[in-house]
Enzyme design. Structure first.
Site, PDB file in Angstrom:
ATOM      1  N   LYS A  40      45.462  46.752  32.879  1.00 60.18           N
ATOM      2  CA  LYS A  40      45.640  45.608  33.792  1.00 60.18           C
ATOM      3  C   LYS A  40      44.721  44.455  33.369  1.00 60.18           C
ATOM      4  CE  LYS A  40      42.186  47.478  36.949  1.00 60.18           C
ATOM      5  NZ  LYS A  40      41.959  48.253  38.182  1.00 60.18           N
ATOM      6  N   ARG A 133      41.410  51.072  51.324  1.00 62.95           N
ATOM      7  CA  ARG A 133      41.993  49.941  50.612  1.00 62.95           C
ATOM      8  C   ARG A 133      43.490  50.117  50.801  1.00 62.95           C
ATOM      9  NH1 ARG A 133      40.232  48.372  44.401  1.00 62.95           N
ATOM     10  NH2 ARG A 133      41.765  49.926  43.840  1.00 62.95           N
ATOM     11  N   HIS A 162      42.688  56.552  45.033  1.00 64.02           N
ATOM     12  CA  HIS A 162      41.623  55.962  44.217  1.00 64.02           C
ATOM     13  C   HIS A 162      40.270  56.390  44.782  1.00 64.02           C
ATOM     14  CE1 HIS A 162      40.337  53.304  41.092  1.00 64.02           C
ATOM     15  NE2 HIS A 162      39.831  52.377  41.877  1.00 64.02           N
ATOM     16  N   ARG A 213      43.561  57.880  35.028  1.00 62.89           N
ATOM     17  CA  ARG A 213      43.720  56.431  34.801  1.00 62.89           C
ATOM     18  C   ARG A 213      42.402  55.803  34.328  1.00 62.89           C
ATOM     19  NH1 ARG A 213      45.379  57.150  40.366  1.00 62.89           N
ATOM     20  NH2 ARG A 213      43.611  55.831  40.905  1.00 62.89           N
ATOM     21  N   TYR A 259      21.368  19.249  31.040  1.00 62.03           N
ATOM     22  CA  TYR A 259      21.577  18.802  32.422  1.00 62.03           C
ATOM     23  C   TYR A 259      20.386  19.165  33.296  1.00 62.03           C
ATOM     24  CZ  TYR A 259      26.597  17.969  31.637  1.00 62.03           C
ATOM     25  OH  TYR A 259      27.801  17.498  31.208  1.00 62.03           O
ATOM     26  N   CYS A 307      26.294  24.672  29.817  1.00 59.02           N
ATOM     27  CA  CYS A 307      27.310  23.653  30.086  1.00 59.02           C
ATOM     28  C   CYS A 307      28.704  24.279  29.989  1.00 59.02           C
ATOM     29  CB  CYS A 307      27.212  22.506  29.088  1.00 59.02           C
ATOM     30  SG  CYS A 307      25.557  21.848  28.857  1.00 59.02           S
ATOM     31  N   ASP A 309      31.031  23.633  27.758  1.00 52.71           N
ATOM     32  CA  ASP A 309      31.431  23.889  26.372  1.00 52.71           C
ATOM     33  C   ASP A 309      30.263  24.163  25.436  1.00 52.71           C
ATOM     34  OD1 ASP A 309      34.179  23.002  27.006  1.00 52.71           O
ATOM     35  OD2 ASP A 309      33.168  21.074  27.272  1.00 52.71           O
TER      36      ASP A 309
HETATM   37  C1  LIG Z   1      41.377  49.510  37.770  1.00 47.62           C
HETATM   38  C2  LIG Z   1      41.869  50.814  38.244  1.00 47.62           C
HETATM   39  C3  LIG Z   1      41.568  51.990  37.548  1.00 47.62           C
HETATM   40  C4  LIG Z   1      40.605  52.037  36.373  1.00 47.62           C
HETATM   41  O1  LIG Z   1      39.296  52.060  36.865  1.00 47.62           O
HETATM   42  P1  LIG Z   1      38.020  52.164  35.865  1.00 47.62           P
HETATM   43  O2  LIG Z   1      36.866  52.250  36.776  1.00 47.62           O
HETATM   44  O3  LIG Z   1      38.035  50.917  35.061  1.00 47.62           O
HETATM   45  O4  LIG Z   1      38.243  53.374  35.047  1.00 47.62           O
HETATM   46  C5  LIG Z   1      42.151  53.166  37.971  1.00 47.62           C
HETATM   47  N1  LIG Z   1      42.972  53.178  39.049  1.00 47.62           N
HETATM   48  C6  LIG Z   1      43.266  52.065  39.749  1.00 47.62           C
HETATM   49  C7  LIG Z   1      44.159  52.162  40.926  1.00 47.62           C
HETATM   50  C8  LIG Z   1      42.719  50.860  39.382  1.00 47.62           C
HETATM   51  O5  LIG Z   1      42.989  49.765  40.095  1.00 47.62           O
END
Ligand SMILES: *Cc1c(COP(=O)(O)O)cnc(C)c1O
Length: 370
Positions: A40, A133, A162, A213, A259, A307, A309
């Site tokens: 992602k 969540r 998660h 994941r 700056y 800055c 750039d």
């Molecule tokens: C981003 C995400 C992950 C990966 O998490 P990490 O901590 O980067 O390994 C896994 N599952 C879901 C639902 C996520 O949004």
């Protein structure tokens, strides 16, 4: 080609990504878990298409936006894609056509999808096991499953959740989340379970289930930051950020720079201006001697304000530094090394934010080129 003239670039080591992917696969091997790399946000800013090609033996990938699926399919990535944030408004047709498996958290999302499919489309129910969540609360899962089973156009193939505290290896909430998830999967043969992120993969074997994941570990940072390092987790750094000195200036004692004139020299001082700034994601909070860069393997402090750039570094201690000299903002230079973990500490953030903030105007160079 975009940004072909910029003397500021990222080097992304796809061999290191592949190595880190192997670390994840080895960790879950005892459970026969499949690893779906999380790519992602353009693979945490590093380039989703390049990373997906480098990991083309992965059985699937996880994404957060449906637009990412469009990009990956256009690039010829054919594996299943798990869309972890559900189906966006008007996204049903694209989900169905691109073989995307959404994590849904309303039965109405399943209904919308069921209306446009010609053959039953796979989906995962997202369940909330303790993060508050997205997801169905555990007590609503049975009802939701029954309701969706009656819809001919879709098919629930898995449950996903998660972990909220897996980065703390000792936290008692993680075993509780795992237990809740295990109970939801029990007696539901045929449903796949997906719970583990990087921290779950490396720190909580009971969280592995069917599909893991990993995100941040693929990109070279320990998911247990700041308590553990990438070395301790057997990972390899992926990102090197380099630039070249644009101009050097010799300042008189008491002369001020940039700056707000926030930096004033004590004695004679030579500074180098670099063509990189907060417009590139080199954060403004890195100024005023917070951060350092590497030149000829030696550290030089960032002085004054960053800055948009440009940024200045004090090169008084590095006699060879002149216009065009190579500067390393992140990564290895000789015996010196600045990791995304160190930069995260300077910015008071986490490695995830350091790399996702590096702006698209910094060209990415890949080794090996995909
Ligand atoms: C981003 C995400 C992950 C990966 O998490 P990490 O901590 O980067 O390994 C896994 N599952 C879901 C639902 C996520 O949004």
């Amino acid at each position: 080609m975009i940004n072909q003239f910029r003397p500021t670039w990222l080097e992304i080591d796809l061999n290191a990504v592949a190595h880190n992917h192997d670390v994840a696969r080895q960790a879950v091997k005892p459970h026969g878990t499949r690893v779906f790399p999380v790519i992602k946000d353009n693979a945490y800013g590093l380039g989703a298409v390049a990373v997906a090609h480098a990991l083309n033996n992965a059985p699937g990938f996880c994404i957060a936006l449906l637009e990412e699926a469009v990009t990956l399919r256009q690039a010829g990535i054919t594996q299943p894609l798990l869309l972890v944030t559900g189906i966006p408004p008007h996204g049903e047709e694209t989900v169905a056509n691109l073989n995307v498996t959404p994590f849904i958290f309303h039965t109405e999302q399943a209904q919308r999808l069921a209306r446009v499919t010609r053959k039953p489309a796979p989906l995962f129910l997202k369940v909330d096991t303790g993060m508050a969540r997205l997801g169905f609360p555990p007590e609503q899962v049975a009802t939701a499953l029954a309701e969706i089973t009656r819809m001919p156009g879709v098919r629930v193939t898995g449950l996903a959740s998660h972990l909220a505290l897996a980065d703390d290896r000792e936290h008692p909430e993680t075993p509780r989340q795992i237990q809740r998830f295990r109970q939801l999967l029990a007696h539901r043969e045929g449903l796949l379970g997906s719970l583990a992120n990087s921290a779950g993969i490396l720190g909580h074997p009971a969280s592995h289930f069917d599909i893991a994941r990993p995100g941040i570990m693929l990109y070279g940072a320990s998911p247990f930051f700041p308590h553990r390092t990438w070395q301790e987790d057997g990972l390899r750094p992926v990102v090197t950020w380099r630039t070249r000195i644009l101009q050097t200036r010799t300042l008189h004692p008491g002369e001020s720079l940039g700056y707000g004139h926030l930096f004033t020299t004590q004695g004679p001082c030579r500074v180098a201006w670099l063509p990189v700034g907060y417009g590139d994601g080199y954060c403004r909070s890195l100024g005023q001697e917070r951060a350092q860069v590497l030149i000829h393997g030696q550290r030089a402090p960032v002085v004054g304000r960053v800055c948009m750039d440009l940024v200045a570094v004090d090169v008084s201690g590095i006699p060879g530094a002149g216009e065009g000299t190579l500067v390393t903002l992140l990564g290895q230079d000789g015996a010196g090394f600045i990791g995304i973990e160190e930069m995260a500490r300077w910015q008071e953030t986490i490695p995830y934010e350091v790399i996702t903030r590096i702006s698209p105007r910094v060209p990415r160079r890949y080794t090996p080129f995909p």
